[in-house]
Design a protein around this motif. Structure first.
Motif: not given
Length: 341
Positions: A13, A17, A29, A33, A37, A39, A51, A55, A59
């Protein structure tokens, strides 16, 4: 229990990234996941699902701001979660995210220089997927390094913090189970002993309390805005004493979501661990009648049955925001002043 499959999944993972860009991070991601997921991130990101949401919220903007990003871990471990009777598997990574701060992020003006942001990440792994992540990172550290310190002088020292003194935190392989169990016992002993001394005895009584579960050469690696401190007595003077005085009113412990250990390392996080009221002065804030939450991570290194190092992550921006101070909004206003009117 063998944690190798879970460790390998989280390392894959992280590699995904590292290979991604701001445009491709959502797909990266997704590879490891679950669809739903969960987070958890620091203010202003808070909780995200899936994800694509992670993101978009964190991210992609971060990768846009930080050129040539590197993950530089100092601790990597896995274990079973004491909080759910040792049923779930969690993989933990801690270190720094390092990049060149080339574009604005969260209203923080770029420096064009190296930026080192402390991070810690708890990942719950099940059936070959990451189902849940708590990612704590030190945004105020980024501000201070870029010359935009939003806080009064710290009680401790602001540093780019090194890894463990023993350099044995990267546990990519299997570890002796008995060592991890001893570390978890040391952490639990400290938690059970906390606040057990008569406070009327002052610093002497408090130092005796800490000495029961901490080695005298302890290092407390606190977050930016508070800072790091070394030895029991300096810890009392430079962090714990001011913390107790300012935040003892209405103190409530809310529990942990994960507590685990492997080898000589272990730790926990909560969401939120603590709820407390500021009696005035802490981090420059006036007294507040409103209780505020502290989301906290503690990681520890055990040595000879006691604790020797402690890495702390606190969502300070969320804590201050609950008291009416939006640090990031203020940063944005300073970065984009208006001369109208």
């Amino acid at each position: 229990m063998d944690f190798q499959a879970a460790k390998n999944l989280v390392r894959e993972h992280h590699r995904a990234i590292a290979d991604a860009s701001a445009e491709t991070i959502a797909q990266a991601l997704e590879r490891h996941t679950a669809d739903d997921w969960h987070w958890r991130g620091m203010h202003p990101f808070h909780e995200q699902r899936g994800a694509a949401a992670v993101a978009k919220a964190f991210w992609s903007p971060y990768l846009t701001a930080m050129t040539r990003l590197q993950r530089r871990p100092d601790i990597f471990m896995a274990g079973l979660n004491q909080i759910d009777d040792f049923k779930s598997v969690w993989v933990v990574s801690m270190g720094h995210l390092m990049g060149l701060f080339d574009k604005p992020w969260l209203g923080i003006r770029p420096s064009g220089k190296i930026s080192m942001m402390r991070y810690v990440e708890f990942n719950r792994v099940e059936d070959g997927r990451i189902l849940e992540t708590a990612m704590f990172f030190d945004i105020p550290q980024v501000m201070i390094q870029a010359g935009q310190n939003p806080f009064p002088p710290e009680t401790g020292a602001h540093l780019v913090q090194p890894g463990p003194a023993t350099h044995e935190g990267l546990m990519y392989g299997s570890q002796e189970p008995d060592t991890g169990q001893a570390t978890l016992r040391a952490i639990n002993a400290m938690l059970q002993d906390m606040g057990s001394t008569d406070r009327s005895r002052g610093i002497e009584g408090y130092a005796e309390e800490l000495a029961r579960t901490w080695n005298d050469d302890m290092i407390w690696w606190g977050p930016a805005g508070i800072g790091a401190t070394y030895t029991i007595r300096r810890y009392i003077r430079q962090h714990s004493g001011p913390f107790r005085i300012a935040l003892s009113k209405g103190y409530r412990f809310n529990g942990h979501l994960c507590r685990m250990a492997e080898g000589h390392f272990g730790g926990f996080f909560g969401w939120a661990n603590l709820t407390l009221s500021n009696a005035g002065g802490y981090m420059g804030m006036t007294a507040s009648p409103n209780p505020a939450d502290m989301r906290v991570v503690d990681l520890y290194r055990e040595e000879n049955g006691k604790l020797s190092e402690n890495w702390i992550f606190i969502d300070i921006l969320h804590y201050l925001n609950m008291q009416g101070l939006d640090v990031l909004a203020r940063m944005g206003e300073l970065a984009n002043p208006s001369f109208e009117g």
